[in-house]
Motif scaffolding. Sequence first.
Motif, PDB file in Angstrom:
ATOM      1  N   HIS A 230     -46.441  21.222  26.026  1.00  0.00           N
ATOM      2  CA  HIS A 230     -45.402  21.609  26.982  1.00  0.00           C
ATOM      3  C   HIS A 230     -44.681  20.402  27.560  1.00  0.00           C
ATOM      4  O   HIS A 230     -43.788  20.551  28.378  1.00  0.00           O
ATOM      5  CB  HIS A 230     -46.032  22.412  28.135  1.00  0.00           C
ATOM      6  N   MET A 231     -45.099  19.226  27.159  1.00  0.00           N
ATOM      7  CA  MET A 231     -44.500  18.016  27.731  1.00  0.00           C
ATOM      8  C   MET A 231     -43.402  17.506  26.808  1.00  0.00           C
ATOM      9  O   MET A 231     -43.390  17.807  25.620  1.00  0.00           O
ATOM     10  CB  MET A 231     -45.574  16.929  27.842  1.00  0.00           C
ATOM     11  N   PRO A 232     -42.486  16.711  27.366  1.00  0.00           N
ATOM     12  CA  PRO A 232     -41.490  16.064  26.498  1.00  0.00           C
ATOM     13  C   PRO A 232     -42.182  15.154  25.485  1.00  0.00           C
ATOM     14  O   PRO A 232     -43.224  14.574  25.812  1.00  0.00           O
ATOM     15  CB  PRO A 232     -40.640  15.220  27.462  1.00  0.00           C
ATOM     16  N   PRO A 233     -41.633  15.035  24.291  1.00  0.00           N
ATOM     17  CA  PRO A 233     -42.319  14.314  23.206  1.00  0.00           C
ATOM     18  C   PRO A 233     -42.687  12.889  23.579  1.00  0.00           C
ATOM     19  O   PRO A 233     -43.724  12.389  23.159  1.00  0.00           O
ATOM     20  CB  PRO A 233     -41.298  14.309  22.066  1.00  0.00           C
ATOM     21  N   GLU A 234     -41.874  12.213  24.397  1.00  0.00           N
ATOM     22  CA  GLU A 234     -42.191  10.809  24.677  1.00  0.00           C
ATOM     23  C   GLU A 234     -43.401  10.681  25.606  1.00  0.00           C
ATOM     24  O   GLU A 234     -43.943   9.607  25.778  1.00  0.00           O
ATOM     25  CB  GLU A 234     -40.976  10.081  25.266  1.00  0.00           C
TER      26      GLU A 234
ATOM     27  N   GLN B 148     -46.149  12.610  25.171  1.00  0.00           N
ATOM     28  CA  GLN B 148     -47.271  13.316  24.553  1.00  0.00           C
ATOM     29  C   GLN B 148     -48.411  12.417  24.096  1.00  0.00           C
ATOM     30  O   GLN B 148     -49.492  12.897  23.799  1.00  0.00           O
ATOM     31  CB  GLN B 148     -46.762  14.136  23.363  1.00  0.00           C
TER      32      GLN B 148
END
Lengths: 209, 304
Positions: free
Chosen positions: B211-215, B217
């Motif tokens: 659920h987090m932005p890719p950067e 993760q």
Amino acid sequence: MSLPDYLQCTFSPEEIQFIVENEPIKIFPRISRNRSQTVRCTLITTDDTSINQLVATRSCEVVLWLALLLKQQRKCSIIAPQWLTVQSLDRSIQFEKTHPDRFSAMPWNWLVLAQLLFKRAPDDFHDPVHDLRSRIQDLREIRQLKVLRGLRHLNESHLQLDNLSLLEVNELRPFVLDTMDKLRNIHSVSNQDTSQQTTTTQQDPLEPL
Amino acid sequence: MDISIDDILAELDRDTTIVERSDPSSQVPLTSDGNTTMVNSSFDPGQIPLRKAGLQDDITPEKDYTRLMTLWRNERCSPELLPFPTLLMNRMLRRVQEQMEKIENISMGFYEDGAAGPSQQPNESAFGSNKDKLPLLCMEAELERVKFVIRSYLRCRMHKIDKYMLYLKQLEYAGNNAASLKELLSEQELVYHSRHFASLLKLFNSSVLRHMPPELQAVNDTEGSISMVDEPEWGRFVFLHVKMPSERALKEDPLLERNEFGKPCYIVTIQELNEDVELTVGGIYVMRYEVIRDLLRDGKVELI
């Protein structure tokens, strides 16, 4: 999870006793054993010849846990070590009193060994047990006082604690280590600060120009 | 630790001949892993003189046990995970297994030695049979003690494997260090480590990270103000005891020096403070772990 919290920072008193129980001690067997009579006792952690060749009234050396086991079965008496007599304990107390900045050279397991023997083999001492017990207690209190006084010298570099016994080290451990770790952190942070300050002060004179 | 393969093989050979000459099949599995060695051991009275003959050797049950105790105490006190003693643990586990079978044999009443005969005879006096219980009692008590040390040692290691999971994982990926992780962990611990890591990562991914932005993760981000990889606290203080070196080491060890009182000592440097400290032989010190790490690896000091 696999190691409970209270065991992570130090050993438990039971574990200290366990470590001490691996040390050899002299006993005075009340039974004789030899190979033709009995099942051989083969041990995997210690030399088993002495336990297999017990001769009544001839003293021999076995590890402490074995001695305590035999004692429990009333098969032997334990010979108290040389330092565990009223006379030599008095000498140690004297030494502690005359040298306020040093610890007397007690064996590394004196406290645990004394307590174990008082509890499990009180009838094997030549001196009355209550005398010995009170002297051990005195000795412990004097040394504890010295340790507590020495705590003010804790620093971020190192500490030398010769002749301190295992149990004493163990009860000191959490406090001393945490304090010294904190001091180390403070020291390294303050070092960084001062080095930053010196670089800025070096740059400062340039600015007015 | 730089041990050549020849040394290991030599030690393996010596080891098997000392304890298990009566059982040739054991030599094959020893080279593969420690588990299979435990199954094949039958007690043979002929082993006893053989083992006594091995006393001149460096490997004796007594020394192994002392070594295990030292390793256990070091592991408990040190902030990092220490190398796993594969050979020592193999020997220890095999002895435990043998001892268990032996105890079983004695308590069942069939003991190879004819000397045990009297205990089976019905006309044996109560005193005699009571006396025969003593060795059994000692052996059982001892077995429990060995089991306790092994258990506590492994649990302590497991705790550290959990704690430094990411750090160990990075060791594995750091190219030439791949061998060092194999040296650090036992085979079972390696499996545990990789499985635990995989399932924890799966949990993190499915519950939070996706659920987090890719950067954001990554779980091993070291760029930010606080590194996400927990490294052992190298500077942590430990209590240590400087061991008495052997006669030969006293003369030949280049690290040993004499202080002004003529006592042998090791000199270590605390980098951060630019301070030299003498570690006198026999003394007890509180020092930073990183400073004495090499001495500990060489077995010159022990943690208490």
